[in-house]
Design an enzyme around this catalytic site. Structure first.
Site: not given
Ligand code: URA
Length: 433
Positions: A82, A161, A168, A183, A187
């Site tokens: 990621h 999320d 947010r 967050s 995932k």
């Molecule tokens: N990328 C994400 O998936 N979540 C965040 O909070 C910030 C960047």
């Protein structure tokens, strides 16, 4: 339990319990907790932070808020990477074939681009025929056959999320380390891989503006993953300037193919080898230096290139485009930006360069925008390079001629020049394990 008491407890700086965090996430997903209450709690978290335990509970509650992917049929060789987002970041296209040519299994979901950062799924779609929308059966059968498949995000993964991130985004609570870490990691945990390697970027084109902030975020995410039984590492990389030379979907695929053919820019190759070595080392339980030798050999021998062709063809892509990258459609118009003076490039603002490529049509300002796959920028000079008056600094590509002026203006606003040479920050700041 009342959400009012949970907000007040966090506002006053106390630690929330697992039950309280789960109550919040469940209630927010089923709409019994309202946006204004969730915003107040996010703002309290923004100011008071979260302990390691609270961040872990929040991550797990979000990871379990929807579907999760079960990759157990592939044993413990499943790997994921990621990137926290940058400009010119085409590393998945190179890392995936390197590590899967060495026996790792990558069953990956990737995102589309939004704003100044691109997305792997869009890049892959610039290859004729490539299909990112496989059914779950097709996805698993590709992975079974080739050890690699990359698809767009589908199903109902981490709905908590999705909802919280959108909130947010409009309540100035994105840049909180525990909220970002939970967050991203929710995932990754829901996506099911046993080994997860993170590319945490810092600099003008990244979420984290300094290497030190990136280190804090990386350390937090590595801890969460380890506590959940995953193999974890994070590589902290420099996004003070774009990675590689090409920005834009088909331009980035062409550059990734160049690296797989043994050419391509050194910075891109180095970040890919650093990420791939961490993945192979954790997955195969060998030392980093042994893993590095294997990854370098996969590139040099053409093994990774062969794997890339196999992968692209198996998802419907035309692999003759990989043999001959001249087959990628060309932008109708091109425009060179010339240097007006002698000197050095002392700074490049990666975010503004990403925005210049969006202006040319390479990205989306809103989710509904369509992309010009051939649009983008080739950087002929980067930070630290010496330039002479009249040199080509960058070439802009687009099918919309009217975009050149504002793209050029944005591009030039991203550059700073100096009369003297400058020393560059390291490409890789550190590795957290
Ligand atoms: N990328 C994400 O998936 N979540 C965040 O909070 C910030 C960047």
């Amino acid at each position: 339990m009342r959400i009012y008491d949970i907000i007040k407890k966090k506002r006053d700086g106390f630690e929330l319990s697992r039950e309280e965090i789960e109550f919040f996430i469940k209630g927010y997903v089923d709409d019994s907790i309202y946006d204004y209450q969730a915003s107040a709690l996010c703002m309290a978290i923004f100011f008071k932070g979260m302990t390691e335990k609270e961040t872990a509970y929040l991550t797990l509650a979000m990871a379990n808020s929807g579907d999760t992917v079960d990759l157990s049929r592939f044993g413990d060789k499943t790997v994921d990477k990621h990137s926290t987002g940058g400009v010119g970041d085409k590393t998945t296209l190179i890392v995936a074939p390197i590590v899967t040519s060495l026996g790792c299994v990558m069953a990956k979901m990737s995102g589309r681009g939004l704003g100044h950062t691109g997305g792997t799924v869009d890049k892959l779609e610039s290859i004729k025929g490539f299909n990112v929308e496989l059914t779950p059966e097709e996805f698993f059968s590709q992975v079974e056959k080739n050890g690699v498949a990359v698809v767009g995000q589908s199903g109902n993964l981490t709905p908590a999320d999705k909802k919280l991130y959108a909130l947010r985004d409009v309540t100035a609570t994105v840049d909180s380390i525990p909220l970002i870490a939970s967050s991203i990691m929710s995932k990754k945990l829901a996506a099911g891989s046993h080994t997860i390697v993170l590319d945490v970027k810092y600099g003008s084109g990244a979420f984290m503006k300094t290497a030190e902030e990136a280190e804090v975020l990386a350390t937090e995410m590595v801890k969460i993953g380890k506590n959940c039984g995953r193999n974890m590492a994070a590589v902290i990389t420099n996004m003070e300037r774009p990675l590689g030379k090409n920005i834009g979907n088909s331009l980035e695929v062409i550059e990734a193919i160049e690296v797989l053919k043994g050419n391509g820019p050194e910075d891109l190759k180095e970040v890919c080898l650093a990420l791939a070595s961490q993945i192979v080392s954790l997955c195969e339980k060998i030392s980093e230096s042994e893993a590095r030798v294997l990854c370098e050999d996969a590139l040099a021998s053409g093994k990774a290139l062969e794997k890339f062709k196999e992968w692209i063809a198996s998802q419907g892509g035309d692999s003759s485009w990989i043999e001959n990258t001249d087959l990628f459609p060309k932008a109708k118009y091109k425009f060179e930006i010339k240097a007006e003076n002698d000197g050095y490039i002392s700074k490049m603002d990666a975010e503004s360069i990403g925005i210049a490529s969006v202006i040319l049509g390479a990205g989306r300002e809103t989710k509904e925008d369509t992309i010009d796959m051939s649009a983008g920028i080739v950087l002929n000079k980067k930070t630290g390079d010496r330039i002479a008056k009249g040199d080509n600094l960058a070439t802009l590509y687009t099918c919309n001629e009217t975009s050149f002026n504002s793209a050029k203006e944005k591009y030039l606003s991203a550059l700073k020049f100096s009369e003297n040479s400058i020393s560059e920050k390291a490409l890789i700041f550190g590795i957290i394990k």
